[in-house]
Design a protein around this motif. Structure first.
Motif, PDB file in Angstrom:
ATOM      1  N   THR A 217       0.855  -1.188   0.000  1.00  0.00           N
ATOM      2  CA  THR A 217       0.000   0.000   0.000  1.00  0.00           C
ATOM      3  C   THR A 217       0.899   1.249   0.000  1.00  0.00           C
ATOM      4  N   LEU A 218       0.292   2.380  -0.281  1.00  0.00           N
ATOM      5  CA  LEU A 218       1.072   3.624  -0.279  1.00  0.00           C
ATOM      6  C   LEU A 218       1.594   3.909   1.130  1.00  0.00           C
ATOM      7  N   GLU A 219       0.799   3.579   2.114  1.00  0.00           N
ATOM      8  CA  GLU A 219       1.253   3.809   3.488  1.00  0.00           C
ATOM      9  C   GLU A 219       2.467   2.932   3.805  1.00  0.00           C
ATOM     10  N   GLU A 220       2.445   1.694   3.307  1.00  0.00           N
ATOM     11  CA  GLU A 220       3.611   0.808   3.528  1.00  0.00           C
ATOM     12  C   GLU A 220       4.845   1.353   2.811  1.00  0.00           C
ATOM     13  N   LEU A 221       4.631   1.928   1.636  1.00  0.00           N
ATOM     14  CA  LEU A 221       5.757   2.528   0.904  1.00  0.00           C
ATOM     15  C   LEU A 221       6.342   3.692   1.716  1.00  0.00           C
ATOM     16  N   LEU A 222       5.471   4.509   2.262  1.00  0.00           N
ATOM     17  CA  LEU A 222       5.949   5.648   3.063  1.00  0.00           C
ATOM     18  C   LEU A 222       6.630   5.184   4.349  1.00  0.00           C
ATOM     19  N   MET A 223       6.153   4.091   4.903  1.00  0.00           N
ATOM     20  CA  MET A 223       6.818   3.573   6.106  1.00  0.00           C
ATOM     21  C   MET A 223       8.217   3.050   5.760  1.00  0.00           C
ATOM     22  N   ALA A 224       8.378   2.518   4.548  1.00  0.00           N
ATOM     23  CA  ALA A 224       9.713   2.084   4.095  1.00  0.00           C
ATOM     24  C   ALA A 224      10.626   3.316   3.996  1.00  0.00           C
ATOM     25  N   ALA A 225      10.101   4.400   3.425  1.00  0.00           N
ATOM     26  CA  ALA A 225      10.877   5.645   3.322  1.00  0.00           C
ATOM     27  C   ALA A 225      11.266   6.141   4.713  1.00  0.00           C
ATOM     28  N   GLU A 226      10.360   5.961   5.646  1.00  0.00           N
ATOM     29  CA  GLU A 226      10.577   6.412   7.021  1.00  0.00           C
ATOM     30  C   GLU A 226      11.841   5.770   7.629  1.00  0.00           C
ATOM     31  N   TYR A 227      12.090   4.490   7.270  1.00  0.00           N
ATOM     32  CA  TYR A 227      13.298   3.812   7.777  1.00  0.00           C
ATOM     33  C   TYR A 227      14.570   4.523   7.335  1.00  0.00           C
ATOM     34  N   VAL A 228      14.564   5.068   6.121  1.00  0.00           N
ATOM     35  CA  VAL A 228      15.747   5.777   5.614  1.00  0.00           C
ATOM     36  C   VAL A 228      15.822   7.171   6.233  1.00  0.00           C
ATOM     37  N   LEU A 229      14.698   7.866   6.253  1.00  0.00           N
ATOM     38  CA  LEU A 229      14.645   9.241   6.766  1.00  0.00           C
ATOM     39  C   LEU A 229      15.023   9.295   8.244  1.00  0.00           C
ATOM     40  N   LYS A 230      14.575   8.300   8.962  1.00  0.00           N
ATOM     41  CA  LYS A 230      14.789   8.256  10.411  1.00  0.00           C
ATOM     42  C   LYS A 230      16.275   8.288  10.773  1.00  0.00           C
ATOM     43  N   GLU A 231      17.125   7.761   9.870  1.00  0.00           N
ATOM     44  CA  GLU A 231      18.569   7.749  10.130  1.00  0.00           C
ATOM     45  C   GLU A 231      19.226   9.067   9.745  1.00  0.00           C
ATOM     46  N   GLY A 232      18.417  10.033   9.294  1.00  0.00           N
ATOM     47  CA  GLY A 232      18.978  11.343   8.961  1.00  0.00           C
ATOM     48  C   GLY A 232      19.249  11.526   7.475  1.00  0.00           C
ATOM     49  N   ASN A 233      18.891  10.546   6.645  1.00  0.00           N
ATOM     50  CA  ASN A 233      19.072  10.680   5.191  1.00  0.00           C
ATOM     51  C   ASN A 233      17.765  11.221   4.598  1.00  0.00           C
ATOM     52  N   GLU A 234      17.816  12.469   4.134  1.00  0.00           N
ATOM     53  CA  GLU A 234      16.587  13.126   3.668  1.00  0.00           C
ATOM     54  C   GLU A 234      16.351  12.935   2.178  1.00  0.00           C
ATOM     55  N   SER A 235      17.299  12.267   1.496  1.00  0.00           N
ATOM     56  CA  SER A 235      17.199  12.168   0.038  1.00  0.00           C
ATOM     57  C   SER A 235      16.538  10.862  -0.377  1.00  0.00           C
ATOM     58  N   VAL A 236      15.223  10.859  -0.341  1.00  0.00           N
ATOM     59  CA  VAL A 236      14.470   9.658  -0.715  1.00  0.00           C
ATOM     60  C   VAL A 236      13.501  10.007  -1.844  1.00  0.00           C
ATOM     61  N   ILE A 237      13.505   9.155  -2.859  1.00  0.00           N
ATOM     62  CA  ILE A 237      12.610   9.302  -4.008  1.00  0.00           C
ATOM     63  C   ILE A 237      11.733   8.046  -4.039  1.00  0.00           C
ATOM     64  N   LEU A 238      10.436   8.220  -4.252  1.00  0.00           N
ATOM     65  CA  LEU A 238       9.526   7.070  -4.293  1.00  0.00           C
ATOM     66  C   LEU A 238       9.243   6.714  -5.750  1.00  0.00           C
ATOM     67  N   CYS A 239       9.053   5.429  -6.015  1.00  0.00           N
ATOM     68  CA  CYS A 239       8.813   5.015  -7.400  1.00  0.00           C
ATOM     69  C   CYS A 239       7.642   4.037  -7.513  1.00  0.00           C
ATOM     70  N   GLU A 240       6.644   4.429  -8.292  1.00  0.00           N
ATOM     71  CA  GLU A 240       5.530   3.528  -8.634  1.00  0.00           C
ATOM     72  C   GLU A 240       5.961   2.719  -9.852  1.00  0.00           C
TER      73      GLU A 240
END
Ligand code: PEP
Ligand code: MN
Length: 348
Positions: A217-240
Protein backbone atom coordinates in the motif's frame (compact mmCIF):
# COMPACT_ATOMS: atom_id res chain seq x y z
CA UNK A 1 4.30 16.12 17.26
CA UNK A 2 5.01 19.05 15.01
CA UNK A 3 6.06 22.41 16.41
CA UNK A 4 5.52 25.31 14.02
CA UNK A 5 7.69 28.30 14.99
CA UNK A 6 6.55 31.87 14.37
CA UNK A 7 7.96 33.72 11.35
CA UNK A 8 10.06 35.90 13.64
CA UNK A 9 11.59 33.02 15.62
CA UNK A 10 15.37 33.38 15.89
CA UNK A 11 17.96 30.59 15.59
CA UNK A 12 18.47 30.77 19.37
CA UNK A 13 14.74 30.27 19.96
CA UNK A 14 14.70 27.29 17.58
CA UNK A 15 17.70 25.84 19.46
CA UNK A 16 15.90 26.37 22.77
CA UNK A 17 12.86 24.38 21.56
CA UNK A 18 15.11 21.67 20.09
CA UNK A 19 16.86 21.34 23.47
CA UNK A 20 13.55 21.01 25.32
CA UNK A 21 12.32 18.30 22.94
CA UNK A 22 15.61 16.41 23.12
CA UNK A 23 15.15 16.32 26.88
CA UNK A 24 12.02 14.18 26.39
CA UNK A 25 13.96 11.53 24.48
CA UNK A 26 12.08 12.21 21.22
CA UNK A 27 14.05 12.41 17.98
CA UNK A 28 14.23 15.97 16.65
CA UNK A 29 13.95 16.88 13.00
CA UNK A 30 14.25 20.55 12.03
CA UNK A 31 12.89 21.68 8.69
CA UNK A 32 13.70 25.27 7.70
CA UNK A 33 11.28 26.57 5.06
CA UNK A 34 11.47 29.92 3.29
CA UNK A 35 9.45 31.68 5.96
CA UNK A 36 8.80 29.15 8.70
CA UNK A 37 10.75 26.61 10.68
CA UNK A 38 8.95 23.43 11.61
CA UNK A 39 10.35 21.12 14.26
CA UNK A 40 9.30 17.48 14.23
CA UNK A 41 9.39 15.64 17.56
CA UNK A 42 9.40 12.01 16.50
CA UNK A 43 8.83 9.10 18.82
CA UNK A 44 6.18 6.83 20.25
CA UNK A 45 3.02 7.79 22.14
CA UNK A 46 4.97 8.19 25.35
CA UNK A 47 7.29 10.73 23.71
CA UNK A 48 4.26 12.57 22.30
CA UNK A 49 2.82 12.80 25.81
CA UNK A 50 6.06 14.22 27.20
CA UNK A 51 6.37 16.75 24.37
CA UNK A 52 2.74 17.83 24.89
CA UNK A 53 3.56 18.23 28.61
CA UNK A 54 6.28 20.78 27.81
CA UNK A 55 3.61 23.39 27.02
CA UNK A 56 5.66 24.71 24.09
CA UNK A 57 2.67 26.66 22.76
CA UNK A 58 3.20 29.08 25.67
CA UNK A 59 6.53 30.27 24.22
CA UNK A 60 6.45 33.50 22.17
CA UNK A 61 8.56 31.84 19.48
CA UNK A 62 6.06 29.00 18.94
CA UNK A 63 3.05 29.51 16.72
CA UNK A 64 1.37 26.14 17.28
CA UNK A 65 1.90 22.52 18.29
CA UNK A 66 0.13 19.98 16.11
CA UNK A 67 0.03 16.21 16.54
CA UNK A 68 1.06 14.21 13.45
CA UNK A 69 -1.73 11.70 13.31
CA UNK A 70 -0.20 9.51 10.60
CA UNK A 71 2.13 6.56 11.19
CA UNK A 72 4.54 8.05 8.68
CA UNK A 73 5.94 11.28 10.05
CA UNK A 74 9.22 12.39 8.46
CA UNK A 75 7.82 11.56 5.02
CA UNK A 76 4.48 13.28 5.67
CA UNK A 77 3.68 16.41 3.71
CA UNK A 78 2.69 18.05 6.97
CA UNK A 79 6.22 18.08 8.34
CA UNK A 80 7.39 20.26 5.43
CA UNK A 81 4.42 22.54 5.84
CA UNK A 82 2.96 21.44 2.51
CA UNK A 83 6.12 22.12 0.48
CA UNK A 84 7.72 19.69 -1.99
CA UNK A 85 11.23 18.46 -1.25
CA UNK A 86 13.64 19.29 -4.05
CA UNK A 87 16.69 17.03 -3.96
CA UNK A 88 20.06 17.79 -5.49
CA UNK A 89 21.54 14.65 -7.00
CA UNK A 90 25.16 15.30 -7.94
CA UNK A 91 24.20 18.58 -9.61
CA UNK A 92 20.78 17.75 -11.08
CA UNK A 93 17.54 18.52 -9.26
CA UNK A 94 14.54 16.27 -8.71
CA UNK A 95 11.21 17.45 -7.33
CA UNK A 96 9.35 20.75 -7.48
CA UNK A 97 9.01 21.90 -11.09
CA UNK A 98 11.80 19.63 -12.37
CA UNK A 99 11.02 16.55 -14.44
CA UNK A 100 13.80 13.96 -14.30
CA UNK A 101 14.37 11.41 -17.02
CA UNK A 102 16.38 8.51 -15.65
CA UNK A 103 17.25 6.16 -18.47
CA UNK A 104 19.55 3.28 -19.29
CA UNK A 105 19.66 -0.47 -19.73
CA UNK A 106 18.07 -2.99 -17.40
CA UNK A 107 21.47 -4.42 -16.69
CA UNK A 108 25.08 -3.64 -17.56
CA UNK A 109 26.18 -6.25 -20.10
CA UNK A 110 29.40 -4.94 -21.68
CA UNK A 111 31.38 -1.73 -22.17
CA UNK A 112 30.07 -1.32 -25.67
CA UNK A 113 26.43 -1.85 -24.70
CA UNK A 114 26.66 0.44 -21.65
CA UNK A 115 28.48 3.27 -23.46
CA UNK A 116 26.16 3.22 -26.48
CA UNK A 117 23.11 3.35 -24.22
CA UNK A 118 24.65 6.03 -21.99
CA UNK A 119 25.49 8.36 -24.87
CA UNK A 120 22.03 7.96 -26.45
CA UNK A 121 20.41 8.70 -23.07
CA UNK A 122 22.55 11.79 -22.51
CA UNK A 123 22.00 13.10 -26.03
CA UNK A 124 18.26 12.49 -25.74
CA UNK A 125 17.92 14.63 -22.59
CA UNK A 126 18.24 12.18 -19.68
CA UNK A 127 19.45 13.74 -16.45
CA UNK A 128 20.52 10.45 -14.81
CA UNK A 129 21.69 7.08 -16.02
CA UNK A 130 20.39 3.73 -14.78
CA UNK A 131 21.93 0.28 -15.05
CA UNK A 132 21.89 -2.75 -12.78
CA UNK A 133 25.03 -4.55 -11.69
CA UNK A 134 23.14 -6.69 -9.16
CA UNK A 135 19.88 -8.00 -10.58
CA UNK A 136 16.92 -9.34 -8.60
CA UNK A 137 15.90 -12.20 -10.92
CA UNK A 138 12.84 -14.33 -10.29
CA UNK A 139 14.77 -17.42 -11.34
CA UNK A 140 18.11 -18.20 -9.67
CA UNK A 141 19.21 -19.68 -13.03
CA UNK A 142 18.85 -16.33 -14.86
CA UNK A 143 21.72 -13.85 -15.31
CA UNK A 144 22.36 -12.22 -11.92
CA UNK A 145 24.35 -9.17 -13.03
CA UNK A 146 28.06 -8.44 -13.59
CA UNK A 147 28.56 -7.29 -9.99
CA UNK A 148 31.74 -5.26 -9.36
CA UNK A 149 32.68 -5.50 -13.07
CA UNK A 150 29.33 -3.87 -13.90
CA UNK A 151 29.91 -1.13 -11.33
CA UNK A 152 33.23 -0.30 -13.00
CA UNK A 153 31.49 0.07 -16.37
CA UNK A 154 28.91 2.37 -14.76
CA UNK A 155 31.74 4.51 -13.39
CA UNK A 156 33.16 4.74 -16.92
CA UNK A 157 29.75 5.73 -18.28
CA UNK A 158 29.52 8.53 -15.73
CA UNK A 159 33.02 9.66 -16.64
CA UNK A 160 32.05 9.74 -20.31
CA UNK A 161 28.63 11.41 -20.00
CA UNK A 162 28.75 13.33 -16.70
CA UNK A 163 25.39 11.77 -15.77
CA UNK A 164 24.77 10.65 -12.18
CA UNK A 165 24.41 6.88 -11.78
CA UNK A 166 21.36 5.05 -10.41
CA UNK A 167 22.02 1.42 -9.56
CA UNK A 168 20.40 -1.23 -7.42
CA UNK A 169 21.68 -2.61 -4.13
CA UNK A 170 20.20 -5.91 -2.99
CA UNK A 171 22.60 -7.09 -0.32
CA UNK A 172 24.06 -4.92 2.47
CA UNK A 173 27.36 -6.82 2.03
CA UNK A 174 27.81 -5.02 -1.32
CA UNK A 175 27.13 -1.54 0.04
CA UNK A 176 30.74 -0.30 0.01
CA UNK A 177 31.25 -1.34 -3.61
CA UNK A 178 27.96 0.27 -4.66
CA UNK A 179 28.71 3.48 -2.74
CA UNK A 180 31.92 3.88 -4.78
CA UNK A 181 29.84 4.38 -7.92
CA UNK A 182 26.18 5.11 -7.20
CA UNK A 183 24.89 8.67 -6.99
CA UNK A 184 21.48 7.16 -6.22
CA UNK A 185 20.95 3.70 -4.79
CA UNK A 186 17.88 1.88 -6.03
CA UNK A 187 15.96 -0.41 -3.71
CA UNK A 188 13.93 -2.75 -5.87
CA UNK A 189 10.30 -3.68 -5.40
CA UNK A 190 11.30 -7.01 -3.88
CA UNK A 191 13.38 -5.31 -1.17
CA UNK A 192 10.99 -2.49 -0.30
CA UNK A 193 10.37 -4.06 3.08
CA UNK A 194 13.94 -5.17 3.78
CA UNK A 195 14.17 -2.96 6.84
CA UNK A 196 17.81 -3.67 7.83
CA UNK A 197 18.87 -2.76 4.27
CA UNK A 198 16.82 0.46 4.38
CA UNK A 199 18.38 1.36 7.72
CA UNK A 200 21.89 0.86 6.26
CA UNK A 201 20.99 3.21 3.42
CA UNK A 202 19.72 5.74 5.90
CA UNK A 203 23.09 5.64 7.62
CA UNK A 204 25.03 5.76 4.34
CA UNK A 205 23.36 9.10 3.51
CA UNK A 206 23.37 8.57 -0.29
CA UNK A 207 20.13 9.42 -2.18
CA UNK A 208 17.79 6.44 -2.50
CA UNK A 209 15.00 5.44 -4.88
CA UNK A 210 12.54 3.11 -3.18
CA UNK A 211 10.36 1.13 -5.57
CA UNK A 212 6.90 0.16 -4.42
CA UNK A 213 6.51 -3.54 -3.63
CA UNK A 214 4.14 -5.53 -5.89
CA UNK A 215 1.46 -5.58 -3.23
CA UNK A 216 2.44 -2.71 -0.98
CA UNK A 217 0.00 0.00 0.00
CA UNK A 218 1.07 3.62 -0.28
CA UNK A 219 1.25 3.81 3.49
CA UNK A 220 3.61 0.81 3.53
CA UNK A 221 5.76 2.53 0.90
CA UNK A 222 5.95 5.65 3.06
CA UNK A 223 6.82 3.57 6.11
CA UNK A 224 9.71 2.08 4.10
CA UNK A 225 10.88 5.65 3.32
CA UNK A 226 10.58 6.41 7.02
CA UNK A 227 13.30 3.81 7.78
CA UNK A 228 15.75 5.78 5.61
CA UNK A 229 14.65 9.24 6.77
CA UNK A 230 14.79 8.26 10.41
CA UNK A 231 18.57 7.75 10.13
CA UNK A 232 18.98 11.34 8.96
CA UNK A 233 19.07 10.68 5.19
CA UNK A 234 16.59 13.13 3.67
CA UNK A 235 17.20 12.17 0.04
CA UNK A 236 14.47 9.66 -0.71
CA UNK A 237 12.61 9.30 -4.01
CA UNK A 238 9.53 7.07 -4.29
CA UNK A 239 8.81 5.02 -7.40
CA UNK A 240 5.53 3.53 -8.63
CA UNK A 241 6.40 0.52 -10.83
CA UNK A 242 3.15 -1.40 -11.13
CA UNK A 243 1.34 -3.61 -8.66
CA UNK A 244 -0.25 -7.08 -8.79
CA UNK A 245 -3.96 -7.14 -9.47
CA UNK A 246 -6.38 -9.75 -10.85
CA UNK A 247 -5.66 -8.53 -14.40
CA UNK A 248 -3.55 -10.93 -16.48
CA UNK A 249 -3.57 -9.15 -19.86
CA UNK A 250 -0.39 -7.27 -18.94
CA UNK A 251 2.42 -7.82 -16.49
CA UNK A 252 1.53 -5.40 -13.69
CA UNK A 253 -1.11 -2.71 -13.22
CA UNK A 254 0.54 0.70 -13.28
CA UNK A 255 -1.16 2.56 -10.46
CA UNK A 256 -1.04 6.12 -11.75
CA UNK A 257 -3.50 7.28 -9.12
CA UNK A 258 -0.66 6.68 -6.67
CA UNK A 259 1.10 9.77 -8.05
CA UNK A 260 -1.39 12.51 -7.08
CA UNK A 261 -2.36 10.66 -3.92
CA UNK A 262 1.28 10.30 -2.80
CA UNK A 263 1.72 14.00 -3.55
CA UNK A 264 -1.05 14.69 -1.03
CA UNK A 265 0.56 12.41 1.54
CA UNK A 266 4.25 13.24 1.21
CA UNK A 267 6.79 15.94 0.35
CA UNK A 268 9.10 13.38 -1.30
CA UNK A 269 9.57 13.28 -5.11
CA UNK A 270 7.52 10.58 -6.86
CA UNK A 271 8.67 8.95 -10.09
CA UNK A 272 7.19 6.23 -12.31
CA UNK A 273 8.75 3.15 -13.94
CA UNK A 274 6.64 2.32 -16.98
CA UNK A 275 9.08 -0.37 -18.24
CA UNK A 276 8.70 -2.92 -15.45
CA UNK A 277 4.99 -2.24 -15.12
CA UNK A 278 4.32 -2.93 -18.79
CA UNK A 279 6.88 -5.57 -19.69
CA UNK A 280 6.16 -4.52 -23.30
CA UNK A 281 7.91 -1.82 -25.29
CA UNK A 282 4.75 -0.63 -27.09
CA UNK A 283 3.11 0.30 -23.78
CA UNK A 284 6.07 2.23 -22.41
CA UNK A 285 5.49 5.46 -24.30
CA UNK A 286 1.75 5.86 -23.59
CA UNK A 287 2.27 5.03 -19.93
CA UNK A 288 5.15 7.51 -19.74
CA UNK A 289 3.01 10.28 -21.23
CA UNK A 290 0.25 9.56 -18.75
CA UNK A 291 2.70 9.47 -15.82
CA UNK A 292 4.20 12.80 -16.83
CA UNK A 293 0.79 14.41 -17.32
CA UNK A 294 -0.52 13.15 -13.97
CA UNK A 295 2.26 15.02 -12.16
CA UNK A 296 5.13 12.57 -11.63
CA UNK A 297 8.50 14.16 -10.85
CA UNK A 298 10.21 11.88 -13.31
CA UNK A 299 10.41 8.58 -15.11
CA UNK A 300 12.89 5.74 -14.86
CA UNK A 301 12.90 3.91 -18.17
CA UNK A 302 14.88 1.08 -19.72
CA UNK A 303 16.84 1.85 -22.89
CA UNK A 304 19.07 -0.60 -24.79
CA UNK A 305 21.06 -0.32 -28.02
CA UNK A 306 19.91 -3.79 -29.14
CA UNK A 307 16.91 -4.95 -27.11
CA UNK A 308 16.39 -8.06 -29.27
CA UNK A 309 19.65 -9.40 -27.90
CA UNK A 310 19.42 -7.97 -24.38
CA UNK A 311 20.42 -10.28 -21.55
CA UNK A 312 17.29 -9.38 -19.59
CA UNK A 313 14.03 -7.49 -20.06
CA UNK A 314 14.58 -7.20 -23.83
CA UNK A 315 10.87 -7.00 -24.73
CA UNK A 316 10.31 -3.85 -22.66
CA UNK A 317 13.47 -1.86 -23.37
CA UNK A 318 13.22 1.12 -25.70
CA UNK A 319 15.65 1.14 -28.63
CA UNK A 320 18.46 3.61 -27.90
CA UNK A 321 17.98 5.20 -31.33
CA UNK A 322 14.35 5.99 -30.43
CA UNK A 323 15.12 7.55 -27.05
CA UNK A 324 15.45 11.19 -28.15
CA UNK A 325 12.04 11.19 -29.89
CA UNK A 326 10.46 9.47 -26.89
CA UNK A 327 12.03 12.00 -24.49
CA UNK A 328 10.69 14.92 -26.50
CA UNK A 329 7.12 13.61 -26.24
CA UNK A 330 7.47 12.91 -22.53
CA UNK A 331 8.82 16.42 -21.94
CA UNK A 332 5.73 17.85 -23.69
CA UNK A 333 3.46 15.80 -21.41
CA UNK A 334 5.41 16.91 -18.33
CA UNK A 335 4.90 20.52 -19.43
CA UNK A 336 1.13 19.93 -19.13
CA UNK A 337 1.73 19.34 -15.43
CA UNK A 338 3.88 22.47 -15.15
CA UNK A 339 7.25 20.73 -15.21
CA UNK A 340 10.34 21.14 -17.37
CA UNK A 341 13.09 18.61 -18.04
CA UNK A 342 15.65 18.80 -15.24
CA UNK A 343 18.97 20.27 -16.23
CA UNK A 344 21.83 17.82 -16.39
CA UNK A 345 24.82 18.38 -14.13
CA UNK A 346 27.56 20.40 -15.81
CA UNK A 347 30.28 17.94 -16.71
CA UNK A 348 33.43 18.75 -14.74
C1 PEP B 1 14.79 -2.79 -12.16
O1 PEP B 1 14.55 -1.57 -12.10
O2 PEP B 1 15.74 -3.24 -12.81
C2 PEP B 1 13.91 -3.74 -11.44
C3 PEP B 1 14.24 -5.01 -11.29
O3 PEP B 1 12.77 -3.19 -11.00
P1 PEP B 1 11.69 -3.70 -9.90
O4 PEP B 1 12.43 -3.83 -8.61
O5 PEP B 1 10.68 -2.62 -9.91
O6 PEP B 1 11.15 -5.02 -10.41
MN1 MN C 1 14.68 -4.62 -15.92
Amino acid sequence: MMIVMTESATDEQVAEVVGLIEGTGAQVHVSKGETLTVIGAIGDQEHDGRVAGLGLEQLDSVDRVVPIAKQYKLSSRQIKNGQDSILDIAGTKIGGKNFSLIAGPCTVESRDQMMTAAIACRDGGASMLRGGAYKPRTSPYSFQGLGVEGLKLLAEAREETGLPIVTELMDARDIDDVLEVADVIQIGARNMQNYPLLTELGKAGRPVIIKRGFSATLEELLMAAEYVLKEGNESVILCERGIRTFETAYRFTLDLMAVPVLKEMTHLPVIVDPSHAAGRRDLVEPLSLAAAAVGADGIIVEVHPDPQNAVCDGPQQIEAVDFAAYAEKVAAAAALAGRALAARPQKV
